[in-house]
Scaffold this motif. Structure first.
Motif, PDB file in Angstrom:
ATOM      1  N   GLY A 175       0.820  -1.205   0.000  1.00 25.06           N
ATOM      2  CA  GLY A 175       0.000   0.000   0.000  1.00 25.06           C
ATOM      3  C   GLY A 175       0.857   1.258   0.000  1.00 25.06           C
ATOM      4  O   GLY A 175       0.524   2.246  -0.681  1.00 25.06           O
ATOM      5  N   ASP A 176       1.964   1.218   0.744  1.00 25.46           N
ATOM      6  CA  ASP A 176       2.895   2.351   0.738  1.00 25.46           C
ATOM      7  C   ASP A 176       3.452   2.570  -0.664  1.00 25.46           C
ATOM      8  O   ASP A 176       3.538   3.700  -1.154  1.00 25.46           O
ATOM      9  CB  ASP A 176       4.059   2.112   1.706  1.00 25.46           C
ATOM     10  N   GLY A 177       3.844   1.478  -1.290  1.00 25.21           N
ATOM     11  CA  GLY A 177       4.402   1.569  -2.634  1.00 25.21           C
ATOM     12  C   GLY A 177       3.397   2.100  -3.635  1.00 25.21           C
ATOM     13  O   GLY A 177       3.724   2.956  -4.467  1.00 25.21           O
ATOM     14  N   LEU A 178       2.158   1.613  -3.541  1.00 24.97           N
ATOM     15  CA  LEU A 178       1.114   2.074  -4.460  1.00 24.97           C
ATOM     16  C   LEU A 178       0.851   3.564  -4.263  1.00 24.97           C
ATOM     17  O   LEU A 178       0.739   4.328  -5.235  1.00 24.97           O
ATOM     18  CB  LEU A 178      -0.164   1.270  -4.227  1.00 24.97           C
ATOM     19  N   GLY A 179       0.772   3.993  -3.007  1.00 23.05           N
ATOM     20  CA  GLY A 179       0.538   5.404  -2.730  1.00 23.05           C
ATOM     21  C   GLY A 179       1.661   6.285  -3.246  1.00 23.05           C
ATOM     22  O   GLY A 179       1.416   7.364  -3.815  1.00 23.05           O
ATOM     23  N   ALA A 180       2.905   5.818  -3.070  1.00 20.75           N
ATOM     24  CA  ALA A 180       4.054   6.593  -3.552  1.00 20.75           C
ATOM     25  C   ALA A 180       4.028   6.728  -5.069  1.00 20.75           C
ATOM     26  O   ALA A 180       4.344   7.797  -5.622  1.00 20.75           O
ATOM     27  CB  ALA A 180       5.355   5.925  -3.109  1.00 20.75           C
ATOM     28  N   VAL A 183       1.056   9.286  -6.076  1.00 15.48           N
ATOM     29  CA  VAL A 183       1.373  10.691  -5.823  1.00 15.48           C
ATOM     30  C   VAL A 183       2.538  11.147  -6.704  1.00 15.48           C
ATOM     31  O   VAL A 183       2.518  12.256  -7.269  1.00 15.48           O
ATOM     32  CB  VAL A 183       1.705  10.911  -4.335  1.00 15.48           C
ATOM     33  N   GLY A 184       3.553  10.298  -6.840  1.00 11.80           N
ATOM     34  CA  GLY A 184       4.698  10.668  -7.665  1.00 11.80           C
ATOM     35  C   GLY A 184       4.316  10.904  -9.114  1.00 11.80           C
ATOM     36  O   GLY A 184       4.768  11.873  -9.743  1.00 11.80           O
ATOM     37  N   THR A 185       3.458  10.044  -9.655  1.00 10.30           N
ATOM     38  CA  THR A 185       3.028  10.212 -11.040  1.00 10.30           C
ATOM     39  C   THR A 185       2.105  11.416 -11.181  1.00 10.30           C
ATOM     40  O   THR A 185       2.127  12.106 -12.206  1.00 10.30           O
ATOM     41  CB  THR A 185       2.317   8.943 -11.545  1.00 10.30           C
ATOM     42  N   PHE A 186       1.290  11.669 -10.159  1.00  9.32           N
ATOM     43  CA  PHE A 186       0.442  12.864 -10.179  1.00  9.32           C
ATOM     44  C   PHE A 186       1.309  14.116 -10.315  1.00  9.32           C
ATOM     45  O   PHE A 186       1.014  15.010 -11.116  1.00  9.32           O
ATOM     46  CB  PHE A 186      -0.390  12.937  -8.906  1.00  9.32           C
ATOM     47  N   THR A 232      11.421   4.143  -7.247  1.00  8.39           N
ATOM     48  CA  THR A 232      10.731   5.107  -8.109  1.00  8.39           C
ATOM     49  C   THR A 232      10.454   4.548  -9.500  1.00  8.39           C
ATOM     50  O   THR A 232      11.341   4.409 -10.327  1.00  8.39           O
ATOM     51  CB  THR A 232      11.504   6.440  -8.253  1.00  8.39           C
ATOM     52  N   GLY A 233       9.196   4.240  -9.712  1.00 16.53           N
ATOM     53  CA  GLY A 233       8.755   3.833 -11.044  1.00 16.53           C
ATOM     54  C   GLY A 233       8.239   5.051 -11.794  1.00 16.53           C
ATOM     55  O   GLY A 233       8.912   5.610 -12.628  1.00 16.53           O
ATOM     56  N   ILE A 234       7.007   5.450 -11.476  1.00 22.11           N
ATOM     57  CA  ILE A 234       6.246   6.535 -12.130  1.00 22.11           C
ATOM     58  C   ILE A 234       6.322   6.460 -13.651  1.00 22.11           C
ATOM     59  O   ILE A 234       6.019   7.431 -14.336  1.00 22.11           O
ATOM     60  CB  ILE A 234       6.646   7.936 -11.631  1.00 22.11           C
ATOM     61  N   PRO A 262       0.896   4.430 -11.406  1.00 23.65           N
ATOM     62  CA  PRO A 262       1.086   5.522 -12.364  1.00 23.65           C
ATOM     63  C   PRO A 262      -0.164   5.858 -13.174  1.00 23.65           C
ATOM     64  O   PRO A 262      -0.415   7.033 -13.456  1.00 23.65           O
ATOM     65  CB  PRO A 262       2.206   4.981 -13.268  1.00 23.65           C
ATOM     66  N   PHE A 263      -0.949   4.871 -13.547  1.00 22.83           N
ATOM     67  CA  PHE A 263      -2.141   5.162 -14.337  1.00 22.83           C
ATOM     68  C   PHE A 263      -3.190   5.896 -13.488  1.00 22.83           C
ATOM     69  O   PHE A 263      -3.873   6.804 -13.985  1.00 22.83           O
ATOM     70  CB  PHE A 263      -2.726   3.884 -14.924  1.00 22.83           C
ATOM     71  N   ILE A 264      -3.318   5.522 -12.217  1.00 19.34           N
ATOM     72  CA  ILE A 264      -4.242   6.250 -11.342  1.00 19.34           C
ATOM     73  C   ILE A 264      -3.746   7.678 -11.141  1.00 19.34           C
ATOM     74  O   ILE A 264      -4.518   8.641 -11.220  1.00 19.34           O
ATOM     75  CB  ILE A 264      -4.381   5.536  -9.979  1.00 19.34           C
ATOM     76  N   GLY A 265      -2.443   7.822 -10.884  1.00 17.89           N
ATOM     77  CA  GLY A 265      -1.882   9.160 -10.697  1.00 17.89           C
ATOM     78  C   GLY A 265      -2.059  10.038 -11.918  1.00 17.89           C
ATOM     79  O   GLY A 265      -2.393  11.227 -11.801  1.00 17.89           O
ATOM     80  N   ALA A 266      -1.863   9.461 -13.099  1.00 12.74           N
ATOM     81  CA  ALA A 266      -2.029  10.222 -14.341  1.00 12.74           C
ATOM     82  C   ALA A 266      -3.482  10.630 -14.548  1.00 12.74           C
ATOM     83  O   ALA A 266      -3.774  11.757 -14.966  1.00 12.74           O
ATOM     84  CB  ALA A 266      -1.537   9.390 -15.525  1.00 12.74           C
ATOM     85  N   ALA A 267      -4.411   9.718 -14.248  1.00 17.32           N
ATOM     86  CA  ALA A 267      -5.830  10.026 -14.403  1.00 17.32           C
ATOM     87  C   ALA A 267      -6.254  11.142 -13.446  1.00 17.32           C
ATOM     88  O   ALA A 267      -6.990  12.057 -13.830  1.00 17.32           O
ATOM     89  CB  ALA A 267      -6.674   8.773 -14.155  1.00 17.32           C
ATOM     90  N   LEU A 268      -5.777  11.093 -12.210  1.00 14.95           N
ATOM     91  CA  LEU A 268      -6.110  12.134 -11.240  1.00 14.95           C
ATOM     92  C   LEU A 268      -5.551  13.484 -11.668  1.00 14.95           C
ATOM     93  O   LEU A 268      -6.214  14.522 -11.526  1.00 14.95           O
ATOM     94  CB  LEU A 268      -5.562  11.755  -9.856  1.00 14.95           C
ATOM     95  N   ALA A 269      -4.329  13.482 -12.208  1.00 12.82           N
ATOM     96  CA  ALA A 269      -3.729  14.736 -12.675  1.00 12.82           C
ATOM     97  C   ALA A 269      -4.520  15.309 -13.841  1.00 12.82           C
ATOM     98  O   ALA A 269      -4.736  16.526 -13.927  1.00 12.82           O
ATOM     99  CB  ALA A 269      -2.272  14.498 -13.079  1.00 12.82           C
TER     100      ALA A 269
END
Length: 286
Positions: A175-180, A183-186, A232-234, A262-269
């Protein structure tokens, strides 16, 4: 003094307090914005520029993985972090390469070099589904080839030191990794939208802005923050390319995190920038 006070009053009341939002805010523009891209444009498949853009994405992602994975391997092989460029150097390698490669390819393909960026721009109707899928495929192929060349320089050290593959590090949960990753991709995709926004360029025309610079700097900062968590993926292509060439269980166990996050972060952005930020005008019709 009286004249100055009058100027202040006029200036204070020049713009009304109530501003239109949503579609009403899109009237009286003083900037030019391209129309939304069609979902599918068959004519693209007959254009050389379409395939040239895909080749540019392949080559850029290839070079991105080549330089960055080599940097990671150099740090991992060193006797101590102080004997190498360390985490800061890795972050600079990722951010610096994005800056250089976006600068080189922005006029050809848009300089995405990342399926998450492509996905976010697709959601914002900046490119067609056809082009988005083509870019993602070429990005992944480029990443695989880039990591493969690094492994070719030294198979044993590459495998011993993890091959630059992304994993959730010890002490952190999935969960920590997913959250990072979200947010990082956002941060990255929101920076991409802001740096390439036609409205911002019109409003801040007095401020010279080089789009690759803030994008590369965003990548650098995100790496500084999240290397200890996930490496760090993103960038799903970067994670996939390293995992395929490394091909060990730890890299595959967490692979879903480096695509879903990353796909969730991109969609939110994309939602935040297009619906919230872009809905508020910067110029009143008064």
């Amino acid at each position: 003094m009286e004249g100055k006070e009058e100027d202040v009053k006029v200036g204070a009341n020049k713009f009304p307090e109530r501003q239109p939002i949503g579609t009403a805010a899109q009237t009286d523009k003083d900037y030019r914005e391209p129309p939304p891209a069609p979902l599918f444009d068959p004519s693209e498949l007959q254009s050389w520029s379409f395939y040239r853009a895909g080749i540019a994405e392949f080559m850029a992602t290839f070079l991105f993985l080549y330089i960055t994975i080599l940097t990671v391997m150099g740090v991992q092989r060193s006797s101590s972090k102080c004997a190498s460029v360390g985490i800061q150097g890795i972050a600079w390698a990722f951010g610096g390469m994005i800056f250089a490669l976006v600068y080189c390819t922005a006029g050809i393909s848009g300089g995405h070099i990342n399926p998450a960026v492509t996905f976010g721009l697709f959601l914002a109707r900046k490119l067609s589904l056809t082009r988005a899928i083509f870019y993602m495929v070429m990005q992944c192929l480029g990443a695989i080839c880039g990591a493969g060349v690094v492994k070719g320089f030294g198979k044993t050290p590459y495998e011993v030191h993890g091959g630059g593959a992304n994993v959730v590090n010890h002490g952190y949960t999935k969960g920590d990794g997913l959250g990072a990753e979200i947010v990082g991709t956002f941060v990255l995709v929101y920076t991409v939208f802001s740096a390439t926004d036609a409205k911002r360029n019109a409003r801040d025309s007095h401020v010279p802005i080089l789009a690759p610079l803030p994008i590369g700097f965003a990548v650098f900062l995100v790496h500084l923050a999240t290397i200890p968590i996930t490496g760090t993926g993103i960038n799903p292509a970067r994670s996939l390319g390293a995992a395929i060439i490394f091909n060990k269980d730890p890299a595959w166990d967490d692979m879903w995190i480096f695509w879903v996050g990353p796909f969730i972060g991109a969609a939110l952005a994309a939602v935040y920038h297009q619906i919230i930020i872009r809905a508020i005008p910067f110029k009143s019709s008064a």
